[in-house]
Scaffold this active site. Structure first.
Site, PDB file in Angstrom:
ATOM      1  CE1 TYR A 195      -3.132   2.937   0.392  1.00 40.94           C
ATOM      2  CE2 TYR A 195      -3.791   2.079   2.523  1.00 40.94           C
ATOM      3  CZ  TYR A 195      -3.953   2.988   1.502  1.00 40.94           C
ATOM      4  OH  TYR A 195      -4.929   3.949   1.585  1.00 40.94           O
ATOM      5  CB  CYS A 196       0.937   4.298   0.155  1.00 36.12           C
ATOM      6  SG  CYS A 196       1.547   5.999   0.092  1.00 36.12           S
ATOM      7  CG  LEU A 197       6.118   5.811   0.671  1.00 41.08           C
ATOM      8  CD1 LEU A 197       4.855   6.673   0.527  1.00 41.08           C
ATOM      9  CD2 LEU A 197       6.970   6.378   1.808  1.00 41.08           C
ATOM     10  N   GLY A 238       3.818  -0.268  -1.318  1.00 41.74           N
ATOM     11  CA  GLY A 238       3.696  -0.867  -2.635  1.00 41.74           C
ATOM     12  C   GLY A 238       4.948  -0.681  -3.462  1.00 41.74           C
TER      13      GLY A 238
END
Length: 579
Positions: free
Chosen positions: A309-311, A313
């Protein structure tokens, strides 16, 4: 270069000077802002034709306003001279259609149009500099909007007259309470109703591994049989992990566990000044790779569904690329939630990313050893100052109405920090130099590339995401050599992901891009792909099932004592609580 020359580049006196400056500029580099303004202003000064055009446009805007004023006097329902931009709801209330407030609103919107054209119509400045100038102009315009002032906001004025000014008294009390909480380092009002481990982050489980950077949570099964392939979540270290395990109705973890998935979660330790030397390599090795090793000991001979998720990811992508490069087939699939891997179109966050800005930011982090969450949240608020700052101030401090606290807001207030070295490397290597997308990012001294990934990929973008714009997220398709399923959901960076079944007005578009099929640009893809109503969670969960083995298994034990993995404490663990 001599040793003295190398040291001069990191002179502590210069760094302390930068730190002192950023305390007055909110962390922004005055050099970066000045260069952008000078680039625009000097090109404008050397453009007499454009200057004449701006004078002509001024006259045209004034004429438009005059015509509208005349027509609105005769017919208050007459067409406005200009409509607000999409998503701008400041002037939607019916009271704004009455004079003189309609004139205030139209004057503001016409001025906003004029400034956009004055900045973007100049030929010669770099696009980055024009974007920075427009961003600064927009901040000033949003601050001066008539919706922010009592005497020029009809809805606010009406409410004040009806309540005899008591709304202003409540607003003053709200402001005093917020100032007191901020000074005392307390969370916003209402957060106390969402205690971690009770109302949120309450899915049962055990911490079965801990090192200096992570705790690994294994969630307790709730089904008789489970799928063979476990799911490992890699949340962003810029946030607490429990955005994926909010209240029971909003918990993605609980949703998967109830459908027969064995779920593991990385919980990042909140760093302090002693952790300033933790870098991207540490987050890769102590984080994802150590977690994968532990999961492999608990679920041996089963591949893993890696979810970032986000960073997180971005880090999951680096991990998958390294494993693919090294012919390591431990991954059954990879899923990315609102995660960028190519940063050339990273939205307005790029306004804060250039060499000058990063120099000041690095020196600010060097002073403390980490980047404080308040500095990050301030930057994110500026990206949407109209919605996240000014509208909130009007609502809470002038109307005197508190927005009810809910689980996602409470999570957002539970801030984290980022260590100096890691954030410096992340911003320079990935954001500024785009090393991962260019195939220059090194792991163990050798480059990794997205084309190295061997597992099928599922990617989720959100239509209103201003942190990881969905068109930027979509670009993963350009470099992948595996099937990529792209899903576009309604909502923003957080609300688009926290999207359980039953949520009203939820919708999504989804399509799998197979190897050898023609590439579609994101807008053409969005126009062609049919929209489906409802939450995207069931579609993703079914995708996980399709990429899992068909045989059902008994749930694995909590940890693996023989491998030294024993339950250390109950979820949510110590790190999320800063213990």
């Amino acid at each position: 270069m001599s040793e003295l020359g190398r040291k001069d580049f990191k002179n502590p006196v210069d760094r302390m000077a930068h730190v002192a400056i950023t305390r007055f500029t909110g962390g922004l580099s005055p050099v970066s802002l000045s260069l952008a303004w000078m680039d625009w202003a000097m090109h404008l000064a050397m453009a007499p034709g454009l200057q004449a055009g701006l004078l002509e446009k001024t006259s045209h805007k004034l004429a438009q306003l005059a015509v509208y004023v005349r027509q609105s006097i005769a017919d208050p329902a007459s067409e406005p001279a200009v409509e607000p931009l999409p998503g701008d709801n400041r002037f939607r209330a019916a009271e704004w259609n009455s004079p003189p407030f309609n004139v205030y609103a139209q004057s503001f919107l016409l001025a906003q149009q004029w400034w956009w054209w004055a900045i973007h119509g100049v030929r010669g400045p770099s696009q980055h500099h024009k974007d920075v100038v427009w961003f600064c102009a927009r901040q000033l315009l949003d601050m001066l909007s008539p919706s922010n002032f009592l005497l020029t906001n009809p809805a606010l004025l009406k409410s004040t007259l009806e309540q005899g000014g008591t709304n202003l008294i409540r607003g003053w009390q709200n402001w005093l309470e917020d100032q007191e909480r901020q000074t005392a380092g307390k969370p916003p009002a209402g957060v106390e109703n969402f205690r971690v481990g009770e109302q949120v982050a309450a899915t049962p489980g055990q911490v079965i591994y801990r090192n200096r950077l992570i705790e690994l949570i294994q969630y307790s099964p709730t089904t008789t049989d489970v799928l063979a392939e476990p799911v490992l979540f890699v949340p962003a270290w810029i946030m607490k992990y429990y955005i994926l395990d909010l209240s029971p109705d909003n918990s993605m973890v609980r949703y998967l566990v109830e459908r027969g998935h064995t779920v593991f979660m990385i919980s990042w330790r909140n760093p302090d000044s002693e952790d300033h030397a933790l870098g991207m390599e540490d987050y890769l090795r102590l984080g994802v790779l150590d977690a994968l090793e532990a999961v492999g000991k608990i679920c041996p001979q089963h591949r893993v569904h890696l979810v970032g998720y986000c960073l997180g990811g971005t880090l999951a992508t680096i991990t998958a690329a390294q494993l693919g490069r090294d012919n390591d087939d431990r991954l059954a699939s990879m899923t990315l939630f609102a995660a960028q891997t190519d940063f050339t179109e990273a939205g307005e966050l790029l306004l804060f990313i250039d060499d000058s800005q990063l120099t000041f930011l690095e020196d600010m982090m060097w002073d403390r050893g980490y980047l404080d969450a308040s500095q990050m949240s301030g930057a994110f608020q500026m990206l949407r100052s109209n919605d996240l700052l000014w509208s909130r101030l009007v609502h809470e401090y002038m109307l005197g109405e508190r927005s009810p606290m809910f689980d996602l807001m409470a999570w957002n207030a539970d801030s984290t920090r980022m260590p100096y070295k890691m954030h410096k490397e992340y911003l320079r290597k990935l954001f500024l130099n785009n090393e991962l997308a260019n195939g220059h990012y090194l792991v163990d001294g050798r480059p990794v590339a997205i084309s190295d990934i061997r597992a099928p990929v599922f990617i989720v973008g959100a239509t209103k995401d201003h942190i990881a714009p969905w068109r930027s997220v979509y670009k993963f398709r350009l470099q992948a050599d595996v099937p990529v399923t792209f899903l576009l959901t309604a909502g923003g960076h957080n609300a688009g992901i926290v999207n359980p079944p039953g949520k009203p007005r939820a919708s999504y578009q989804m399509e799998t891009h197979l190897e050898g099929t023609p590439y579609l640009d994101p807008d053409a893809w969005a126009e062609r792909t049919p929209r489906q109503e409802g939450s995207w969670w069931p579609a993703w969960q079914q995708w996980l099932v399709q990429h899992s083995s068909a045989q059902a298994w008994s749930p694995p034990a909590m940890g693996n004592a023989a491998a030294g993995l024993v339950p250390l404490c109950a979820a949510p663990g110590r790190y999320v609580l800063r213990l």
